[in-house]
Scaffold this active site. Structure first.
Site, PDB file in Angstrom:
ATOM      1  CG  PHE A  37      -1.796   1.303   1.173  1.00 47.23           C
ATOM      2  CD1 PHE A  37      -2.993   1.312   0.458  1.00 47.23           C
ATOM      3  CD2 PHE A  37      -1.380   2.490   1.766  1.00 47.23           C
ATOM      4  CE1 PHE A  37      -3.765   2.475   0.355  1.00 47.23           C
ATOM      5  CE2 PHE A  37      -2.147   3.662   1.667  1.00 47.23           C
ATOM      6  CZ  PHE A  37      -3.332   3.646   0.967  1.00 47.23           C
ATOM      7  CG  ASP A  93       5.861   4.058   1.725  1.00 46.70           C
ATOM      8  OD1 ASP A  93       5.863   4.804   2.726  1.00 46.70           O
ATOM      9  OD2 ASP A  93       4.868   3.924   0.982  1.00 46.70           O
ATOM     10  CE  LYS A 100      -0.835   7.138   6.749  1.00 49.42           C
ATOM     11  NZ  LYS A 100      -0.475   6.176   5.720  1.00 49.42           N
TER      12      LYS A 100
HETATM   13  C1  LIG Z   1      -0.676   6.220   4.277  1.00 47.25           C
HETATM   14  C2  LIG Z   1       0.407   5.673   3.443  1.00 47.25           C
HETATM   15  C3  LIG Z   1       0.724   6.251   2.201  1.00 47.25           C
HETATM   16  C4  LIG Z   1      -0.090   7.374   1.586  1.00 47.25           C
HETATM   17  O1  LIG Z   1      -0.133   8.498   2.387  1.00 47.25           O
HETATM   18  P1  LIG Z   1      -1.280   9.615   2.136  1.00 47.25           P
HETATM   19  O2  LIG Z   1      -0.879  10.753   3.004  1.00 47.25           O
HETATM   20  O3  LIG Z   1      -2.586   8.979   2.550  1.00 47.25           O
HETATM   21  O4  LIG Z   1      -1.260   9.946   0.686  1.00 47.25           O
HETATM   22  C5  LIG Z   1       1.810   5.741   1.506  1.00 47.25           C
HETATM   23  N1  LIG Z   1       2.523   4.717   1.989  1.00 47.25           N
HETATM   24  C6  LIG Z   1       2.242   4.125   3.171  1.00 47.25           C
HETATM   25  C7  LIG Z   1       3.094   3.007   3.663  1.00 47.25           C
HETATM   26  C8  LIG Z   1       1.167   4.577   3.928  1.00 47.25           C
HETATM   27  O5  LIG Z   1       0.866   3.974   5.076  1.00 47.25           O
END
Ligand SMILES: *Cc1c(COP(=O)(O)O)cnc(C)c1O
Length: 414
Positions: free
Chosen positions: A151, A236, A265
Site C-alpha cells: 500500500f 516507504d 503521516k
Molecule cells: C498512508 C500511506 C501512504 C499514503 O499516504 P497519504 O498521506 O494517505 O497519501 C503511503 N505509503 C504508506 C506506507 C502509507 O501507510
C-alpha cells in the site's frame, strides 16, 4: 474502566442518531459511528461527551498525540507570522526544516511535499530520472520493483502496482513500468531485476496489509542485492517511520540504510500534511529547477511543524517509549492467542491482530471496542490493528487490551 465503558456506550447511542441524516460525502469511507469533536494526548471526545482511547492515531499521523503542546505551539506561532509563500520565494522555515530532517535521517537532501502519496510519486520520478541520467537506462524503459500486498497511496500511478482489486477495479488504464514480487522473498526480488531496473520500492513493514513483518534477513538482503545491481532501495516509511516501531525508522531496527526514505503521516504532527523524500544529493540532485514541485510543498507552516516533529524525535525519547510500551503490548496480546486471537504481529507500538474468523470480522470487533471506549480499525477480513499515540499512558494501554479481552469473551459466549 467502567467509566470508560459507560461513556463510550452513551456516546455511541447519541452520535449514531446524529449520523443517520443524509450525507453529502462521497461513499469512499465507512467510518465507525462515532462523531469526534476534540482530543488530547491519546484520548478523543465525541459530540455527546463520550471519551475514547484512540488506538489508530490517524494511521500513525498522530504519533505524538492529539494537541502535543510543542507541536501546537510551533503551529500557532507560525500561523501568526506567515503560512504560505510558494517555492517561488524562499521562506525562513524551510531550509532549517530540510537540514534537521536530513540530519535525522543521516542524509543530505530533502524534497518537501504534502501527502504520503506525493512523496511516493516524487520517489518514483526521482528514481526514473536517476535511471536515465545516471545509470544510463534507455529512455522509457525504466522499471521499478514493488512487493505484493503493498500500500503506497491512492493516485492512479500508485494503484497501478497495487494487488488489491478494491483499489484498482474500474480505475485503469494503469501506469506501466512496475513489477510486483512476493513480499519477504529476496530471491524473487533479485530474479525480477534486469538492466532497466532503477529501484526497489517497499514498505519495511506492510501496514495496510495487516502489519506484515518480513523475515529478519529480508531487508538486509534487499540492501545487498540493490547495491550489487546498482538499483535504488526506496523505503516507504510513511507509516512505519518516525517512532512508531521503537526506532526513528523501521530500517534502523534491522540495521539497513536505504537510498531514499519516503516520509509522511507523523511528519505533520497531526496538524498539517507534511511529507518528504529524504536521500543524498547524488540521487535527489538529479532533478533540476521546474522538473518537480508542489504549490504547498515546503510551506512555512508545514516546515515549522515538521521541524518541531524532528526536534521531538531527535532526543530519542519517543522511540524509547514506543519500544517500552510495545514490549508490554506484545506480551499482553500474545497472551490472547488461543483465546479468540489466532496470531499477533507487533513492531514497537504497532500491532496487527488476527481474530479467529469464526468468532467475528475485524469490523465487528472494532464496533464492539468502540462501544467500550476504544477506537481501532480493521485492515482486511478478521485482522485489526492497534497503533495508539506513542504518548499513551501504560495504564491506558492496559485499558485498551482489557477491553479487547472483554470483547473476545463476549464474542465467544454469544
Ligand atoms: C498512508 C500511506 C501512504 C499514503 O499516504 P497519504 O498521506 O494517505 O497519501 C503511503 N505509503 C504508506 C506506507 C502509507 O501507510
Amino acid at each position: 474502566m467502567s467509566a470508560v465503558l459507560s461513556a463510550g456506550q452513551a456516546a455511541a447511542g447519541d452520535t449514531s442518531a446524529e449520523l443517520a441524516t443524509e450525507s453529502h460525502l462521497a461513499h469512499t469511507y465507512h467510518p465507525l459511528e462515532v462523531m469526534v469533536e476534540s482530543g488530547e494526548g491519546a484520548w478523543v471526545t465525541d459530540t455527546a461527551g463520550g471519551r475514547y482511547l484512540d488506538c489508530l492515531a490517524a494511521y500513525s499521523a498522530v504519533n505524538f498525540g492529539h494537541g502535543h503542546p510543542a507541536l501546537i505551539a510551533a503551529a500557532k506561532q507560525q500561523l501568526d507570522r506567515i503560512t504560505l509563500t510558494s517555492r517561488a520565494f524562499h521562506n525562513d522555515k524551510l531550509e532549517p526544516f530540510a537540514a534537521a530532517l536530513a540530519a535525522l535521517a543521516g542524509k543530505d537532501m530533502v524534497i518537501p511535499m504534502n501527502t504520503g502519496a506525493e512523496a511516493v510519486e516524487s520517489g518514483i520520478k526521482v528514481a526514473r530520472a536517476w535511471g536515465y541520467r545516471v545509470k544510463g537506462v534507455a529512455q522509457g524503459m525504466a522499471n521499478i520493483i514493488v512487493a505484493d500486498g503493498n500500500f503506497h497511496g491512492r493516485t492512479t500511478t500508485i494503484i497501478s502496482f497495487s494487488n488489491d482489486p478494491v483499489a484498482t477495479d474500474d480505475f485503469g488504464p494503469f501506469t506501466p513500468g512496475f513489477r510486483s514480487v512476493p513480499y519477504g522473498d529476496a530471491a524473487a526480488l533479485e530474479a525480477a531485476i534486469d538492466e532497466n531496473t532503477v529501484a526497489v520500492l517497499i514498505e519495511p513493514i506492510q501496514g495496510e496489509a495487516g502489519i506484515v513483518i518480513p523475515p529478519a534477513e529480508y531487508l538486509p538482503a534487499v540492501r545487498e542485492i540493490t547495491t550489487r545491481h546498482n538499483v535504488l532501495f526506496i523505503a516507504d516509511e510513511i507509516q512505519s517511520g518516525l517512532g512508531r516501531t521503537g526506532a526513528t525508522f523501521q530500517c534502523d531496527n534491522v540495521g539497513v540504510v536505504p537510498d531514499l526514505y519516503l516520509l509522511g503521516k507523523a511528519l505533520g504532527g497531526g496538524i498539517v500534511p507534511v511529507s518528504a523524500v529524504v536521500g543524498n544529493s547524488d540521487i535527489l540532485g538529479v532533478l533540476g529547477a521546474g522538473e518537480h514541485g508542489s504549490t504547498f510543498g515546503g510551506n512555512p507552516l508545514a516546515a515549522a511543524v515538521g521541524t518541531a516533529v524532528v526536534e521531538l524525535l531527535a532526543t530519542g525519547e519517543m522511540q524509547e517509549r514506543a519500544r517500552m510500551l510495545g514490549a508490554r503490548l506484545d506480551a499482553r496480546l500474545t497472551a490472547l492467542i488461543g483465546r479468540g486471537v489466532v496470531a499477533v504481529r507487533t513492531a514497537g507500538l504497532w500491532a496487527g491482530i488476527d481474530i479467529d474468523p469464526e468468532l467475528a470480522t475485524g469490523r465487528e470487533v472494532c464496533e464492539r471496542l468502540m462501544l467500550r471506549g476504544v477506537l481501532a480499525k480493521d485492515t482486511h477480513g478478521s485482522t485489526i490493528r492497534l497503533a495508539p499515540p506513542i504518548v499513551v499512558e501504560a495504564a491506558d494501554l492496559d485499558i485498551a487490551i482489557d477491553q479487547l479481552e472483554a470483547v473476545l469473551e463476549e464474542l465467544a459466549g454469544r
